[in-house]
Motif scaffolding. Structure first.
Motif, PDB file in Angstrom:
ATOM      1  N   ASN A   1      86.013   7.103  27.906  1.00 11.82           N
ATOM      2  CA  ASN A   1      87.292   6.636  27.388  1.00 11.82           C
ATOM      3  C   ASN A   1      87.546   5.161  27.680  1.00 11.82           C
ATOM      4  OD1 ASN A   1      87.994   9.237  26.447  1.00 11.82           O
ATOM      5  ND2 ASN A   1      88.692   9.824  28.497  1.00 11.82           N
TER       6      ASN A   1
ATOM      7  N   ARG B   1      87.915   3.082  38.880  1.00  9.64           N
ATOM      8  CA  ARG B   1      87.899   4.072  39.968  1.00  9.64           C
ATOM      9  C   ARG B   1      88.019   3.392  41.330  1.00  9.64           C
ATOM     10  NH1 ARG B   1      83.773   6.515  36.843  1.00  9.64           N
ATOM     11  NH2 ARG B   1      82.191   5.534  38.152  1.00  9.64           N
TER      12      ARG B   1
ATOM     13  N   THR C   1      92.791   0.745  31.940  1.00 13.98           N
ATOM     14  CA  THR C   1      92.876   2.068  31.312  1.00 13.98           C
ATOM     15  C   THR C   1      93.904   2.130  30.201  1.00 13.98           C
ATOM     16  OG1 THR C   1      94.489   2.796  32.987  1.00 13.98           O
ATOM     17  CG2 THR C   1      92.163   3.204  33.434  1.00 13.98           C
TER      18      THR C   1
ATOM     19  N   ASN D   1      81.212  14.098  35.324  1.00 10.34           N
ATOM     20  CA  ASN D   1      81.589  13.618  33.992  1.00 10.34           C
ATOM     21  C   ASN D   1      80.567  12.668  33.401  1.00 10.34           C
ATOM     22  OD1 ASN D   1      84.084  15.023  34.066  1.00 10.34           O
ATOM     23  ND2 ASN D   1      85.030  13.367  35.243  1.00 10.34           N
TER      24      ASN D   1
ATOM     25  N   LYS E   1      97.262   9.093  37.391  1.00  5.01           N
ATOM     26  CA  LYS E   1      96.887   9.868  36.201  1.00  5.01           C
ATOM     27  C   LYS E   1      96.048   9.068  35.213  1.00  5.01           C
ATOM     28  CE  LYS E   1      99.559  12.504  33.955  1.00  5.01           C
ATOM     29  NZ  LYS E   1     100.697  12.988  33.150  1.00  5.01           N
TER      30      LYS E   1
ATOM     31  N   ASP F   1      93.291   7.600  33.122  1.00 10.52           N
ATOM     32  CA  ASP F   1      91.969   8.161  32.828  1.00 10.52           C
ATOM     33  C   ASP F   1      90.891   7.114  33.084  1.00 10.52           C
ATOM     34  OD1 ASP F   1      89.798   9.551  31.924  1.00 10.52           O
ATOM     35  OD2 ASP F   1      90.663  10.110  29.999  1.00 10.52           O
ATOM     36  N   THR F   2      90.009   7.379  34.039  1.00  9.67           N
ATOM     37  CA  THR F   2      88.955   6.419  34.391  1.00  9.67           C
ATOM     38  C   THR F   2      87.569   6.924  34.000  1.00  9.67           C
ATOM     39  OG1 THR F   2      88.832   7.374  36.629  1.00  9.67           O
ATOM     40  CG2 THR F   2      90.287   5.492  36.316  1.00  9.67           C
ATOM     41  N   ARG F   3      87.505   7.883  33.097  1.00 10.41           N
ATOM     42  CA  ARG F   3      86.195   8.368  32.649  1.00 10.41           C
ATOM     43  C   ARG F   3      85.542   7.349  31.722  1.00 10.41           C
ATOM     44  NH1 ARG F   3      88.041  14.159  30.496  1.00 10.41           N
ATOM     45  NH2 ARG F   3      89.744  12.800  29.790  1.00 10.41           N
TER      46      ARG F   3
END
Length: 478
Positions: A405, A416, A453, A289, A398, A400-402
């Motif tokens: 975002n 993460r 997050t 990613n 669930k 989102d750790t991208r």
């Protein structure tokens, strides 16, 4: 009150006047003292109140003084994970009060019998309301407060750097006490660590296995030390894989890995076997990613070299291989036939029988003990409690750790790492968890993931950039 309790009280009062970030670091640091009682409660059979639980009061007050009650309540608002934790805690408190009386005499449970001035011992007794229902309820409330306070700190005034600093500090202190444990054991000066081993627990701190000292550090036994150290290893290794402070996190992660192996704990070896693949998968997904993130080439090289190293050891050093086989056989393969293995199997069988006898509702929070957290949930809170806890865990996982975002690459890496530590706690608990309380570190990590997050936080960080872009567009208008 013990010496550590007095010290915690003094530090807690000092933290009320110090910057909030200091109290957060001390809160994380306090979790290393897993066998240090701040004081005991004779009215509850001499139950020990640990140092982290005492300092949590000061941490919560400091957060309230700094930010008010708004952020604390926001952590528990639906549809965030904190709401599930709130519902689970309230349900657990209700079961602790009513279920032992409702199902009294219908089943037997493995529970802790306390003696004032003595050590705890575990026995099979008919179900009844006991001090364990009170202590586990207090721990459940403490976990909820810790989650909310961590969320409030990170959302209002904290940064990912604060969590990194806290983890590096507690990991260094943990390693220091592990080394001191080895030195004092072989020099017959174990009394020097007596001030951190004051809890009313059965302390197994002077054991050997395979000629090696079973490292317990500041914890009552080697398996508890391994559980805590495994979480720190997962976090620091995840940060190293993400390229965050590579030198510090790499060195600390390596030393923690050595400590886990030398601890001679089956929990450590089984945990490493489950956690390392999770870290590798996490690193591969991050590099996919976010190009340039993670260390996929190094991971592949290590995995490819491992069979060659093992083959070389088997051929070139057969005596070492035989000794290693005997050591692993004593630690892992023959574990089920040992007295400890048979005892824990009995705990699990009795916990399952309690779950059946109570028609799937459980005997109430704190009423039963097992050797696996899944059976602890079922025997204490039944199917409803297990489902609520599963939903809480699912919402954390669930998240989102991208990086695209989140406000920054560092925030994504820390999120993460916190999630890796959160998973590690669950892995350890699934194989050796005995009570509902998973420790305050579990709630610190869960609160960190939830705060880092949360969508509103991301939008808040993006708002200045958006306003600047708007100004730039307006400036170019004729």
């Amino acid at each position: 009150m013990n010496f550590m309790g007095l010290l915690t009280f003094v530090v807690g009062v000092a933290m009320l006047a110090a910057p909030v970030r200091w109290s957060f670091t001390v809160m994380i640091l306090s979790t290393v003292f897993g066998a240090a009682a701040a004081f005991s409660v004779p009215g509850l059979g001499g139950a020990s109140v640990l140092v982290p639980s005492l300092f949590l009061l000061f941490f919560g007050v400091r957060l309230f003084l700094a930010y008010g009650e708004g952020p604390l309540f926001a952590a528990l608002a639906p549809p965030r994970p904190g709401f599930c934790l709130l519902v689970l805690t309230l349900f657990g408190l209700a079961t602790a009060v009513f279920f032992p009386r409702l199902f009294q005499g219908m089943t037997e449970t493995m529970t802790v019998e306390r003696a004032v001035g003595g050590r705890n011992f575990i026995s099979l007794v008919p179900l009844k309301f006991s001090s364990n229902n009170i202590t586990q309820s207090v721990y459940a409330i403490g976990g909820l407060v810790c989650f909310a306070a961590t969320f409030a700190f990170i959302r209002k005034g904290g940064t990912p750097t604060n969590l990194i600093n806290g983890m590096l500090v507690v990991a260094s202190v943990n390693l220091g006490f592990a080394l001191a444990d080895i030195i004092t054991y072989f020099s017959h000066t174990e009394f020097l660590l007596g001030f951190v081993r004051t809890a009313n627990y059965a302390l197994l701190t002077n054991a050997e296995k395979g000629g090696l000292k079973r490292i317990s550090g500041t914890f009552p036994e080697a398996s508890a030390f391994a559980d805590f150290t495994l979480v720190l290893f997962a976090m620091t290794a995840s940060l190293w894989l993400s390229g965050i402070r590579s030198r510090a996190t790499g060195i600390i992660a390596g030393l923690l890995l050595v400590a886990l192996i030398l601890s001679t704990s089956a929990t450590a070896l089984v945990g490493l076997g489950l956690v390392l693949p999770v870290l590798c998968l996490q690193s591969f997904l991050a590099s996919r990613n976010e190009p340039g993130t993670g260390r996929p080439v190094m991971i592949v090289a290590i995995m490819a070299a491992m069979p060659l190293v093992i083959l070389f050891v088997l051929i070139a050093m057969p005596d070492l291989a035989n000794g290693l086989h005997d050591f692993l056989d004593e630690m892992l393969f023959s574990k089920a036939d040992s007295q400890s293995g048979r005892e824990r199997f009995m705990w699990n069988s009795m916990a399952y029988q309690t779950f059946i006898d109570t028609q799937g509702f459980g005997a109430g929070l704190g009423s039963a003990r097992a050797s696996s957290f899944g059976l602890v949930l079922l025997s204490n809170l039944g199917i409803p409690g297990a489902l609520i806890f599963a939903l809480f865990v699912l919402l954390i996982l669930k998240a989102d750790t991208r990086a695209r975002n989140l406000p920054s690459r560092e925030a994504a890496a820390v999120a993460r790492a916190a999630k890796a530590g959160f998973i590690t706690v669950l892995v350890s608990a699934a194989t050796s968890g005995t009570v509902y309380d998973l420790g305050l570190m579990f709630y610190i990590l869960a609160g960190s993931v939830s705060a880092l997050t949360v969508p509103s936080l991301v939008r808040a960080h993006d708002a200045p950039a958006a306003r600047m872009r708007q100004i730039g567009v307006v400036g170019r208008l004729p």
